[in-house]
Scaffold this motif. Sequence first.
Motif, PDB file in Angstrom:
ATOM      1  N   PRO A   3       0.801  -1.228   0.000  1.00 25.83           N
ATOM      2  CA  PRO A   3       0.000   0.000   0.000  1.00 25.83           C
ATOM      3  C   PRO A   3       0.832   1.276   0.000  1.00 25.83           C
ATOM      4  CG  PRO A   3      -0.565  -1.396   1.883  1.00 25.83           C
ATOM      5  CD  PRO A   3       0.592  -2.020   1.203  1.00 25.83           C
ATOM      6  N   TYR A   4       2.036   1.198   0.521  1.00 28.74           N
ATOM      7  CA  TYR A   4       2.864   2.406   0.604  1.00 28.74           C
ATOM      8  C   TYR A   4       4.325   1.987   0.635  1.00 28.74           C
ATOM      9  CZ  TYR A   4       2.494   0.536   5.194  1.00 28.74           C
ATOM     10  OH  TYR A   4       2.481  -0.355   6.233  1.00 28.74           O
ATOM     11  N   ILE A  12       4.714   6.959   1.480  1.00 30.90           N
ATOM     12  CA  ILE A  12       4.360   7.378   0.116  1.00 30.90           C
ATOM     13  C   ILE A  12       3.387   6.342  -0.441  1.00 30.90           C
ATOM     14  CG2 ILE A  12       5.241   7.881  -2.201  1.00 30.90           C
ATOM     15  CD1 ILE A  12       7.804   8.811  -0.787  1.00 30.90           C
ATOM     16  N   PRO A  13       2.089   6.743  -0.665  1.00 32.56           N
ATOM     17  CA  PRO A  13       1.110   5.757  -1.141  1.00 32.56           C
ATOM     18  C   PRO A  13       1.422   5.284  -2.551  1.00 32.56           C
ATOM     19  CG  PRO A  13       0.071   7.889  -0.639  1.00 32.56           C
ATOM     20  CD  PRO A  13       1.526   8.079  -0.507  1.00 32.56           C
ATOM     21  N   MET A  14       1.443   3.976  -2.725  1.00 32.45           N
ATOM     22  CA  MET A  14       1.749   3.408  -4.047  1.00 32.45           C
ATOM     23  C   MET A  14       0.662   3.743  -5.063  1.00 32.45           C
ATOM     24  SD  MET A  14       4.604   2.053  -4.554  1.00 32.45           S
ATOM     25  CE  MET A  14       4.402   1.043  -6.002  1.00 32.45           C
ATOM     26  N   TYR A  15      -0.581   3.944  -4.560  1.00 35.51           N
ATOM     27  CA  TYR A  15      -1.670   4.316  -5.477  1.00 35.51           C
ATOM     28  C   TYR A  15      -1.348   5.647  -6.148  1.00 35.51           C
ATOM     29  CZ  TYR A  15      -6.411   4.982  -7.177  1.00 35.51           C
ATOM     30  OH  TYR A  15      -7.505   5.174  -7.987  1.00 35.51           O
ATOM     31  N   GLY A  16      -0.895   6.615  -5.350  1.00 36.40           N
ATOM     32  CA  GLY A  16      -0.517   7.924  -5.883  1.00 36.40           C
ATOM     33  C   GLY A  16       0.662   7.824  -6.834  1.00 36.40           C
ATOM     34  N   VAL A  17       1.645   6.980  -6.477  1.00 32.02           N
ATOM     35  CA  VAL A  17       2.834   6.807  -7.331  1.00 32.02           C
ATOM     36  C   VAL A  17       2.409   6.237  -8.687  1.00 32.02           C
ATOM     37  CG1 VAL A  17       5.016   5.537  -7.568  1.00 32.02           C
ATOM     38  CG2 VAL A  17       4.422   6.552  -5.381  1.00 32.02           C
ATOM     39  N   MET A  19      -0.593   6.363 -10.085  1.00 38.17           N
ATOM     40  CA  MET A  19      -1.386   7.368 -10.810  1.00 38.17           C
ATOM     41  C   MET A  19      -0.481   8.391 -11.481  1.00 38.17           C
ATOM     42  SD  MET A  19      -4.755   7.158 -10.850  1.00 38.17           S
ATOM     43  CE  MET A  19      -5.489   8.780 -10.799  1.00 38.17           C
ATOM     44  N   ALA A  20       0.526   8.866 -10.734  1.00 38.46           N
ATOM     45  CA  ALA A  20       1.455   9.859 -11.284  1.00 38.46           C
ATOM     46  C   ALA A  20       2.229   9.264 -12.457  1.00 38.46           C
ATOM     47  CB  ALA A  20       2.411  10.332 -10.194  1.00 38.46           C
ATOM     48  N   ILE A  23      -0.088   9.023 -15.483  1.00 41.51           N
ATOM     49  CA  ILE A  23      -0.338  10.317 -16.124  1.00 41.51           C
ATOM     50  C   ILE A  23       0.878  10.716 -16.976  1.00 41.51           C
ATOM     51  CG2 ILE A  23      -0.592  12.816 -15.655  1.00 41.51           C
ATOM     52  CD1 ILE A  23      -2.366  12.018 -13.235  1.00 41.51           C
ATOM     53  N   LEU A  24       2.089  10.576 -16.401  1.00 42.37           N
ATOM     54  CA  LEU A  24       3.303  10.998 -17.116  1.00 42.37           C
ATOM     55  C   LEU A  24       3.537  10.151 -18.374  1.00 42.37           C
ATOM     56  CD1 LEU A  24       5.867  11.781 -14.271  1.00 42.37           C
ATOM     57  CD2 LEU A  24       4.751  13.396 -15.798  1.00 42.37           C
TER      58      LEU A  24
ATOM     59  N   ILE B  62       2.851  16.629  -9.834  1.00 37.46           N
ATOM     60  CA  ILE B  62       3.151  15.213  -9.577  1.00 37.46           C
ATOM     61  C   ILE B  62       3.406  14.974  -8.088  1.00 37.46           C
ATOM     62  CG2 ILE B  62       4.862  13.360 -10.021  1.00 37.46           C
ATOM     63  CD1 ILE B  62       2.843  13.849 -12.340  1.00 37.46           C
ATOM     64  N   ILE B  65       0.002  15.165  -6.340  1.00 37.93           N
ATOM     65  CA  ILE B  65      -0.948  14.094  -6.673  1.00 37.93           C
ATOM     66  C   ILE B  65      -0.546  12.779  -5.991  1.00 37.93           C
ATOM     67  CG2 ILE B  65      -0.078  13.042  -8.805  1.00 37.93           C
ATOM     68  CD1 ILE B  65      -2.824  13.545  -9.968  1.00 37.93           C
ATOM     69  N   ILE B  66       0.759  12.555  -5.840  1.00 33.62           N
ATOM     70  CA  ILE B  66       1.223  11.320  -5.193  1.00 33.62           C
ATOM     71  C   ILE B  66       0.655  11.227  -3.773  1.00 33.62           C
ATOM     72  CG2 ILE B  66       3.272  10.207  -4.170  1.00 33.62           C
ATOM     73  CD1 ILE B  66       4.783  10.937  -6.730  1.00 33.62           C
ATOM     74  N   PHE B  67       0.658  12.356  -3.063  1.00 34.01           N
ATOM     75  CA  PHE B  67       0.189  12.336  -1.679  1.00 34.01           C
ATOM     76  C   PHE B  67      -1.315  12.574  -1.547  1.00 34.01           C
ATOM     77  CE2 PHE B  67       4.686  13.306  -1.270  1.00 34.01           C
ATOM     78  CZ  PHE B  67       5.051  12.305  -0.393  1.00 34.01           C
ATOM     79  N   ILE B  69      -3.884  11.845  -3.942  1.00 35.98           N
ATOM     80  CA  ILE B  69      -4.744  10.758  -4.425  1.00 35.98           C
ATOM     81  C   ILE B  69      -4.407   9.474  -3.690  1.00 35.98           C
ATOM     82  CG2 ILE B  69      -5.288   9.298  -6.402  1.00 35.98           C
ATOM     83  CD1 ILE B  69      -5.305  11.591  -8.111  1.00 35.98           C
ATOM     84  N   ALA B  70      -5.360   8.985  -2.973  1.00 32.96           N
ATOM     85  CA  ALA B  70      -5.177   7.700  -2.302  1.00 32.96           C
ATOM     86  C   ALA B  70      -6.490   6.958  -2.330  1.00 32.96           C
ATOM     87  CB  ALA B  70      -4.728   7.923  -0.876  1.00 32.96           C
ATOM     88  N   CYS B  71      -6.395   5.661  -2.526  1.00 34.73           N
ATOM     89  CA  CYS B  71      -7.611   4.866  -2.565  1.00 34.73           C
ATOM     90  C   CYS B  71      -8.093   4.624  -1.123  1.00 34.73           C
ATOM     91  CB  CYS B  71      -7.298   3.538  -3.241  1.00 34.73           C
ATOM     92  SG  CYS B  71      -8.523   3.051  -4.429  1.00 34.73           S
ATOM     93  N   CYS B  74      -6.006   2.209   0.635  1.00 35.65           N
ATOM     94  CA  CYS B  74      -4.658   2.687   0.895  1.00 35.65           C
ATOM     95  C   CYS B  74      -4.625   3.433   2.223  1.00 35.65           C
ATOM     96  CB  CYS B  74      -4.218   3.609  -0.231  1.00 35.65           C
ATOM     97  SG  CYS B  74      -2.453   3.865  -0.256  1.00 35.65           S
ATOM     98  N   VAL B  78      -2.579   2.238   5.733  1.00 38.17           N
ATOM     99  CA  VAL B  78      -1.693   3.048   6.569  1.00 38.17           C
ATOM    100  C   VAL B  78      -2.225   3.077   8.004  1.00 38.17           C
ATOM    101  CG1 VAL B  78      -0.690   5.327   6.929  1.00 38.17           C
ATOM    102  CG2 VAL B  78      -0.915   4.432   4.619  1.00 38.17           C
TER     103      VAL B  78
END
Lengths: 254, 85
Positions: A3-4, A12-17, A19-20, A23-24, B62, B65-67, B69-71, B74, B78
């Motif tokens: 999850p992170y 650092i949430p892996m979901y956000g990573v 998504m980023a 997008i890139l 970027i 958004i990493i911090f 956006i969280a499901c 997720c 945590v």
Amino acid sequence: MLPYIIIGNRFIPMYGVCMAAGILISLYIAYILTKQTGGDSDSLIVIATSAIGCGLLGAKILYIIATYGIRNAWSQMLKGDFSFLLGGGQVFYGGLICGIAGAFLGAWLAHEKLSSYCDAIVPCIPLGHAFGRLGCFFAGCCYGKPYEGIGGLSFPAIGIHYRTFPVQLIEIVINICVFAYLIYYVHTDHKRFHVLYRYILIYALSRFLIEFARGDSARGVFKGMSTSQWISIGLFIVSILLMLLSRIKENRRT
Amino acid sequence: MGVASLILGIIAIIIGIFLAGFQWIGAIVGLIGIILGALGRKDPEKKGIATAGLVCSIIGFIFCIIFFIACVACVGGVGALGAGL
């Protein structure tokens, strides 16, 4: 499940990573496709950014409507409680519908026709979505129904100790296949916006079927079907009608 | 537009790195910075600063958004870790 990741003292949430990264990478592929079609890369950035911004907003709005309901959300906001806005969760279809509206807004801002950039942007939607589902896989959300067969996944960190149907992985494979097909399709002779109609058609059908295998409850259910299944039916019909309409227009011209 | 994009990009980076909990504001600021940067690049005289603004805004967006956006799971993950500790 991951999850992170922890860097220093930060989670650092892996979901956000994911998504980023999605997008890139999607933007970079859209940039390459724009160069191939002779479009302006700056206009592409304006259109894509506007679509992403509106898409993220739409995904959040539909999630709030589906899980909290408009009345509950509104009463919480009136009490000054905005915590539910900052919580996790998005619904893809909200992102897709508002993202299309955002793309029109971006095209207006850049003084361009959206149809000229459709072929570059639309194939990147399933690619970005595949990364999003990879994020779901790492986070342990959007999981499937209990399943004891091959490839079953469990997510103990969020309390899912039983094995579930690998919905996230199946959706990643479907999205990558759709991306590959759309890349092939944009290089063939086709009518304007048809790449978007085809994408919606394929995705709506696959999502409708996938929803039967989903096991998470935070999606909203109405008359036995999930919010996404109802939207799939609506979008499937709309895209067929738009395809027929463009065929009729084409026949009238010739 | 180029200067505005650069300023917004720097603000987005600062929010993304240092202001935990406000990343949603940083994401919006970054998005506006990206749009202004890309529009600013159409002016040949200000292409340099607009490009710098565009790059800063993309980086800031970027980070945010990493911090931001969280499901659901997720966040739950945590939380579960916090309870475990």
